[in-house]
Scaffold this motif. Structure first.
Motif, PDB file in Angstrom:
ATOM      1  N   ILE A   1     -24.484 -23.549  25.244  1.00 14.68           N
ATOM      2  CA  ILE A   1     -24.106 -22.477  26.156  1.00 14.68           C
ATOM      3  C   ILE A   1     -23.104 -21.556  25.458  1.00 14.68           C
ATOM      4  O   ILE A   1     -22.120 -22.012  24.881  1.00 14.68           O
ATOM      5  N   TYR A   2     -23.354 -20.270  25.522  1.00 11.35           N
ATOM      6  CA  TYR A   2     -22.439 -19.290  24.953  1.00 11.35           C
ATOM      7  C   TYR A   2     -21.221 -19.214  25.859  1.00 11.35           C
ATOM      8  O   TYR A   2     -21.333 -18.927  27.042  1.00 11.35           O
ATOM      9  N   LYS A   3     -20.053 -19.477  25.318  1.00 11.04           N
ATOM     10  CA  LYS A   3     -18.814 -19.476  26.108  1.00 11.04           C
ATOM     11  C   LYS A   3     -18.280 -18.050  26.234  1.00 11.04           C
ATOM     12  O   LYS A   3     -18.231 -17.304  25.266  1.00 11.04           O
ATOM     13  N   GLY A   4     -17.867 -17.681  27.414  1.00 11.34           N
ATOM     14  CA  GLY A   4     -17.290 -16.365  27.646  1.00 11.34           C
ATOM     15  C   GLY A   4     -18.342 -15.294  27.846  1.00 11.34           C
ATOM     16  O   GLY A   4     -19.517 -15.577  28.083  1.00 11.34           O
ATOM     17  N   LYS A   5     -17.894 -14.048  27.725  1.00  5.06           N
ATOM     18  CA  LYS A   5     -18.817 -12.919  27.915  1.00  5.06           C
ATOM     19  C   LYS A   5     -19.653 -12.716  26.660  1.00  5.06           C
ATOM     20  O   LYS A   5     -19.157 -12.810  25.539  1.00  5.06           O
ATOM     21  N   LEU A   6     -20.919 -12.419  26.878  1.00  4.13           N
ATOM     22  CA  LEU A   6     -21.838 -12.166  25.770  1.00  4.13           C
ATOM     23  C   LEU A   6     -21.514 -10.828  25.104  1.00  4.13           C
ATOM     24  O   LEU A   6     -20.962  -9.929  25.736  1.00  4.13           O
ATOM     25  N   PRO A   7     -21.903 -10.684  23.833  1.00  2.00           N
ATOM     26  CA  PRO A   7     -21.713  -9.386  23.185  1.00  2.00           C
ATOM     27  C   PRO A   7     -22.581  -8.319  23.862  1.00  2.00           C
ATOM     28  O   PRO A   7     -23.535  -8.646  24.565  1.00  2.00           O
ATOM     29  N   PRO A   8     -22.264  -7.041  23.630  1.00  2.00           N
ATOM     30  CA  PRO A   8     -23.000  -5.966  24.305  1.00  2.00           C
ATOM     31  C   PRO A   8     -24.501  -5.975  24.024  1.00  2.00           C
ATOM     32  O   PRO A   8     -25.286  -5.657  24.900  1.00  2.00           O
ATOM     33  N   LEU A   9     -24.890  -6.326  22.830  1.00  2.00           N
ATOM     34  CA  LEU A   9     -26.316  -6.386  22.496  1.00  2.00           C
ATOM     35  C   LEU A   9     -26.690  -7.832  22.177  1.00  2.00           C
ATOM     36  O   LEU A   9     -26.356  -8.346  21.111  1.00  2.00           O
TER      37      LEU A   9
ATOM     38  N   LEU B   1     -26.096 -17.745  36.043  1.00  2.73           N
ATOM     39  CA  LEU B   1     -24.744 -18.251  35.808  1.00  2.73           C
ATOM     40  C   LEU B   1     -23.988 -17.476  34.740  1.00  2.73           C
ATOM     41  O   LEU B   1     -22.934 -17.916  34.290  1.00  2.73           O
ATOM     42  N   THR B   2     -24.515 -16.341  34.317  1.00  2.21           N
ATOM     43  CA  THR B   2     -23.889 -15.614  33.219  1.00  2.21           C
ATOM     44  C   THR B   2     -22.467 -15.176  33.557  1.00  2.21           C
ATOM     45  O   THR B   2     -22.135 -14.936  34.718  1.00  2.21           O
ATOM     46  N   GLN B   3     -21.663 -15.070  32.524  1.00  2.39           N
ATOM     47  CA  GLN B   3     -20.320 -14.547  32.678  1.00  2.39           C
ATOM     48  C   GLN B   3     -20.278 -13.053  32.388  1.00  2.39           C
ATOM     49  O   GLN B   3     -19.226 -12.447  32.353  1.00  2.39           O
TER      50      GLN B   3
END
Length: 171
Positions: free
Chosen positions: A82-90, A164-166
């Motif tokens: 799971i990618y922790k925190g906010k995803l990058p813009p792209l 569930l995305t941040q």
């Protein structure tokens, strides 16, 4: 008066054209001389059969709630991915996944309504992950259904599921 005659003639022409598109009854049933209905091995139909179509369950509040439950189950199974925190813009890939489950939560089928052409390796990985996480939690009164969720895939092979995305960073 001429316009009315023209309209009547157009309607009559359209109705007669419809009968040209219908298969002849004898062609479907054979010609009563012992020839089979189709010698090409194709199944002929009489137009009354309805093709089977997969129906995605309407996104009711109960289905949206179950999507979060299913996503949480997948997050628990793949906690290290799971990618922790906010995803990058792209993000690297955005994949829209249709998951068919039965009344017990067993994953019956995984299909895609959107896959990235630049990242063809992502969709099969997602399908395998979902199938390996089967069974998902019991859907209760929802029973078997097909729900849609969006996977946001990072270049690091880590992901978030839209339910569930941040969110994404602006920069």
């Amino acid at each position: 008066m001429a316009a009315r005659k023209l309209a009547v003639a157009a309607v009559a022409l359209m109705l007669s054209a419809c009968s040209l598109l219908k298969p002849a009854d004898k062609a479907e049933e054979g010609d009563n001389k012992g020839t089979p209905p189709s010698s090409t091995g194709e199944t002929t139909t009489d137009g009354r059969e309805v093709p089977t179509v997969r129906l995605i369950t309407a996104q009711t509040p109960a289905v949206r709630a179950y999507r979060k439950i299913g996503a949480r189950h997948i997050y628990n199974k793949y906690a290290s991915r799971i990618y922790k925190g906010k995803l990058p813009p792209l993000v690297y890939a955005v994949v829209v996944v249709e998951t068919d489950i039965d009344a017990t939560g067993k994953v019956v089928n995984v299909t895609f309504s959107r896959t990235p052409s630049h990242a063809p390796e992502v969709a099969p990985m997602i399908a395998e992950m979902i199938k390996a996480a089967s069974p998902l939690p019991n859907p209760g009164k929802l029973g078997g259904h097909t729900y849609v969720d969006t996977w946001l895939w990072d270049r690091s092979d880590k992901f978030q599921i839209d339910s569930l995305t941040q969110g994404q960073r602006s920069r």
